[in-house]
Motif scaffolding. Structure first.
Motif, PDB file in Angstrom:
ATOM      1  N   ASP A  49       0.831  -1.207   0.000  1.00  0.00           N
ATOM      2  CA  ASP A  49       0.000   0.000   0.000  1.00  0.00           C
ATOM      3  C   ASP A  49       0.868   1.260   0.000  1.00  0.00           C
ATOM      4  O   ASP A  49       1.810   1.355  -0.741  1.00  0.00           O
ATOM      5  N   ASN A  50       0.569   2.219   0.887  1.00  0.00           N
ATOM      6  CA  ASN A  50       1.306   3.483   0.890  1.00  0.00           C
ATOM      7  C   ASN A  50       2.367   3.545   1.986  1.00  0.00           C
ATOM      8  O   ASN A  50       2.808   4.615   2.360  1.00  0.00           O
ATOM      9  N   TYR A  51       2.772   2.396   2.508  1.00  0.00           N
ATOM     10  CA  TYR A  51       3.814   2.364   3.524  1.00  0.00           C
ATOM     11  C   TYR A  51       5.177   2.472   2.852  1.00  0.00           C
ATOM     12  O   TYR A  51       5.414   1.884   1.805  1.00  0.00           O
ATOM     13  N   ILE A  52       6.078   3.207   3.468  1.00  0.00           N
ATOM     14  CA  ILE A  52       7.394   3.429   2.871  1.00  0.00           C
ATOM     15  C   ILE A  52       8.347   2.270   3.152  1.00  0.00           C
ATOM     16  O   ILE A  52       9.260   2.015   2.392  1.00  0.00           O
ATOM     17  N   VAL A  56       4.543  -3.546   7.297  1.00  0.00           N
ATOM     18  CA  VAL A  56       3.212  -4.120   7.184  1.00  0.00           C
ATOM     19  C   VAL A  56       3.266  -5.135   6.041  1.00  0.00           C
ATOM     20  O   VAL A  56       3.609  -4.792   4.913  1.00  0.00           O
ATOM     21  N   THR A  57       2.929  -6.387   6.355  1.00  0.00           N
ATOM     22  CA  THR A  57       3.077  -7.453   5.365  1.00  0.00           C
ATOM     23  C   THR A  57       1.747  -8.079   4.962  1.00  0.00           C
ATOM     24  O   THR A  57       1.731  -9.056   4.224  1.00  0.00           O
ATOM     25  N   THR A  58       0.653  -7.524   5.459  1.00  0.00           N
ATOM     26  CA  THR A  58      -0.668  -8.047   5.155  1.00  0.00           C
ATOM     27  C   THR A  58      -1.577  -6.898   4.736  1.00  0.00           C
ATOM     28  O   THR A  58      -1.563  -5.844   5.362  1.00  0.00           O
ATOM     29  N   GLN A  59      -2.355  -7.127   3.696  1.00  0.00           N
ATOM     30  CA  GLN A  59      -3.257  -6.077   3.216  1.00  0.00           C
ATOM     31  C   GLN A  59      -4.643  -6.224   3.832  1.00  0.00           C
ATOM     32  O   GLN A  59      -4.984  -7.247   4.420  1.00  0.00           O
ATOM     33  N   ASP A  60      -5.442  -5.162   3.670  1.00  0.00           N
ATOM     34  CA  ASP A  60      -6.861  -5.154   4.038  1.00  0.00           C
ATOM     35  C   ASP A  60      -7.113  -5.428   5.515  1.00  0.00           C
ATOM     36  O   ASP A  60      -8.032  -6.162   5.882  1.00  0.00           O
ATOM     37  N   LEU A  61      -6.305  -4.829   6.384  1.00  0.00           N
ATOM     38  CA  LEU A  61      -6.512  -4.962   7.821  1.00  0.00           C
ATOM     39  C   LEU A  61      -7.315  -3.771   8.327  1.00  0.00           C
ATOM     40  O   LEU A  61      -7.110  -2.645   7.880  1.00  0.00           O
ATOM     41  N   ALA A  64      -7.688  -2.025  14.172  1.00  0.00           N
ATOM     42  CA  ALA A  64      -7.281  -2.848  15.311  1.00  0.00           C
ATOM     43  C   ALA A  64      -6.333  -3.959  14.869  1.00  0.00           C
ATOM     44  O   ALA A  64      -5.327  -4.234  15.533  1.00  0.00           O
ATOM     45  N   GLN A  65      -6.639  -4.583  13.733  1.00  0.00           N
ATOM     46  CA  GLN A  65      -5.759  -5.637  13.214  1.00  0.00           C
ATOM     47  C   GLN A  65      -4.397  -5.064  12.811  1.00  0.00           C
ATOM     48  O   GLN A  65      -3.363  -5.682  13.061  1.00  0.00           O
ATOM     49  N   LEU A  66      -4.419  -3.895  12.196  1.00  0.00           N
ATOM     50  CA  LEU A  66      -3.178  -3.251  11.778  1.00  0.00           C
ATOM     51  C   LEU A  66      -2.311  -2.929  12.998  1.00  0.00           C
ATOM     52  O   LEU A  66      -1.104  -3.173  12.988  1.00  0.00           O
ATOM     53  N   TYR A  67      -2.934  -2.421  14.049  1.00  0.00           N
ATOM     54  CA  TYR A  67      -2.196  -2.112  15.275  1.00  0.00           C
ATOM     55  C   TYR A  67      -1.537  -3.372  15.831  1.00  0.00           C
ATOM     56  O   TYR A  67      -0.354  -3.371  16.161  1.00  0.00           O
ATOM     57  N   ARG A  68      -2.299  -4.457  15.945  1.00  0.00           N
ATOM     58  CA  ARG A  68      -1.743  -5.721  16.464  1.00  0.00           C
ATOM     59  C   ARG A  68      -0.619  -6.238  15.561  1.00  0.00           C
ATOM     60  O   ARG A  68       0.388  -6.749  16.037  1.00  0.00           O
ATOM     61  N   GLY A  72       3.247  -6.698  16.808  1.00  0.00           N
ATOM     62  CA  GLY A  72       3.942  -7.972  16.649  1.00  0.00           C
ATOM     63  C   GLY A  72       5.264  -7.801  15.917  1.00  0.00           C
ATOM     64  O   GLY A  72       6.290  -8.390  16.302  1.00  0.00           O
ATOM     65  N   LYS A  73       5.270  -6.992  14.871  1.00  0.00           N
ATOM     66  CA  LYS A  73       6.509  -6.723  14.131  1.00  0.00           C
ATOM     67  C   LYS A  73       7.520  -5.995  15.019  1.00  0.00           C
ATOM     68  O   LYS A  73       8.714  -6.262  14.960  1.00  0.00           O
ATOM     69  N   LEU A  74       7.033  -5.064  15.842  1.00  0.00           N
ATOM     70  CA  LEU A  74       7.912  -4.328  16.749  1.00  0.00           C
ATOM     71  C   LEU A  74       8.566  -5.269  17.767  1.00  0.00           C
ATOM     72  O   LEU A  74       9.757  -5.144  18.064  1.00  0.00           O
ATOM     73  N   LYS A  75       7.797  -6.232  18.275  1.00  0.00           N
ATOM     74  CA  LYS A  75       8.366  -7.207  19.211  1.00  0.00           C
ATOM     75  C   LYS A  75       9.474  -8.019  18.546  1.00  0.00           C
ATOM     76  O   LYS A  75      10.528  -8.259  19.146  1.00  0.00           O
ATOM     77  N   LYS A  76       9.245  -8.425  17.306  1.00  0.00           N
ATOM     78  CA  LYS A  76      10.272  -9.183  16.569  1.00  0.00           C
ATOM     79  C   LYS A  76      11.511  -8.318  16.334  1.00  0.00           C
ATOM     80  O   LYS A  76      12.641  -8.775  16.460  1.00  0.00           O
ATOM     81  N   TYR A  77      11.292  -7.061  15.981  1.00  0.00           N
ATOM     82  CA  TYR A  77      12.390  -6.122  15.746  1.00  0.00           C
ATOM     83  C   TYR A  77      13.226  -5.949  17.016  1.00  0.00           C
ATOM     84  O   TYR A  77      14.462  -6.020  16.990  1.00  0.00           O
ATOM     85  N   ASN A  78      12.553  -5.747  18.136  1.00  0.00           N
ATOM     86  CA  ASN A  78      13.263  -5.574  19.402  1.00  0.00           C
ATOM     87  C   ASN A  78      14.008  -6.844  19.810  1.00  0.00           C
ATOM     88  O   ASN A  78      15.103  -6.778  20.364  1.00  0.00           O
TER      89      ASN A  78
END
Length: 149
Positions: A49-52, A56-61, A64-68, A72-78
């Motif tokens: 989508d419009n993310y730089i 975000v690896t899943t579309q049409d969230l 609330a789903q996008l936040y989760r 989750g990605k932030l936890k993996k990154y950390n």
């Protein structure tokens, strides 16, 4: 990426402030260095989508789903940053996305950027929040202040 005043900029609002009408979007000039970093990342994976960035690896969230998804990605990154600290032989150093934000703020302060600019880059709604990031100084700064007494 938006083109503003003859340059290319990343323009965004932090997700937790996106609905706050009093908070202006953050605009970051894409320098040659930043453009090289973005190009290297985009060779690895294209964003959705419009993310730089391809965070975000899943579309049409829904929101609330996008936040989760992002949390989750932030936890993996950390967790990866934590592994990096261990690999570098620094088991007592806690690397996180928060630490990188704090480090950026401190580096800008050390290079004499104004608190207002730092506050805007961090996406803070007020300077009091930014002050919590900037409340500690390097020892040499405190030493120089002591010499003024």
């Amino acid at each position: 990426i938006k083109h503003l005043e003859g340059g290319k900029y990343i323009v965004y609002k932090r997700i937790k402030l996106i609905n706050n009408k009093n908070t202006k979007p953050i605009q970051i000039l894409i320098t040659e260095t930043l453009e090289a970093i973005l190009s290297a990342i985009l060779k690895y994976k294209q964003p959705i989508d419009n993310y730089i960035l391809p965070i975000v690896t899943t579309q049409d969230l829904n929101s609330a789903q996008l936040y989760r998804h992002i949390v989750g990605k932030l936890k993996k990154y950390n967790a990866r940053l934590d592994s990096l600290a261990l690999e570098l032989g620094m088991p007592d150093v806690k690397l996180t996305s928060y630490v990188s934000r704090h480090s950026m703020a401190m580096q800008l302060q050390n290079k004499k950027a104004s608190r207002e600019v730092i506050s805007q880059l961090l996406g803070h709604a007020n300077l009091d929040t930014t002050a919590t990031y900037l409340d500690s100084f390097e020892t040499n700064v405190i030493d120089e202040a002591a010499k003024l007494l």
